[in-house]
Design a protein around this motif. Structure first.
Motif: not given
Length: 140
Positions: A61-85
């Motif tokens: 499980w993992s999440a990614l948090h992305i914010t705008s330069p002005d800090f007032w807009r953001y999203v958090v995306i959750e999901g699963t992560t697989e790893l390459s070799a």
């Protein structure tokens, strides 16, 4: 929040905070650069000696948090992560994928042979993050 809206916003930058789960159950946060392909798959380059790698081996499980330069807009995306070799040879599939990742984030490298060898020396992997849900604050 619609996942497509979150991915559109996440494509506006490569800078984000990647969240994994420590063995204690608490979050591990790391600043990363991400890239998103047309199908919505998010890729992140990580080294195998980092906590986030060990965390993902144990709990994908993992999440990614992305914010705008002005800090007032953001999203958090959750999901699963697989790893390459792990990168083992300068011309293996993992290093080829890391070259694609680099091009997407930074453009052309001045010395691809040097970059490829560095990916092997650092024992890099590609974390392939599969978005499943999103939340956040966007206009509209």
């Amino acid at each position: 929040m619609e996942l497509d809206s979150a991915l559109t916003f996440a494509r506006s930058t490569h800078a984000s905070v990647f969240v994994t789960i420590k063995s204690s159950g608490r979050p591990q946060l790391s600043n990363v650069s991400h890239t998103i392909d047309d199908a919505g798959l998010i890729r992140i380059s990580i080294a195998t000696d980092r906590a986030k790698y060990r965390n993902l081996l144990r709990e994908p499980w993992s999440a990614l948090h992305i914010t705008s330069p002005d800090f007032w807009r953001y999203v958090v995306i959750e999901g699963t992560t697989e790893l390459s070799a792990p990168a083992a040879d300068a011309h293996d599939a993992t290093v080829d994928e890391l070259v694609e990742y680099y091009r997407s984030v930074s453009g052309e490298h001045p010395d691809w042979d040097e970059y490829r060898q560095a990916m092997v020396d650092q024992v890099r992997v590609v974390a392939r993050f599969h978005p499943e849900r999103a939340y956040g604050q966007l206009p509209g």
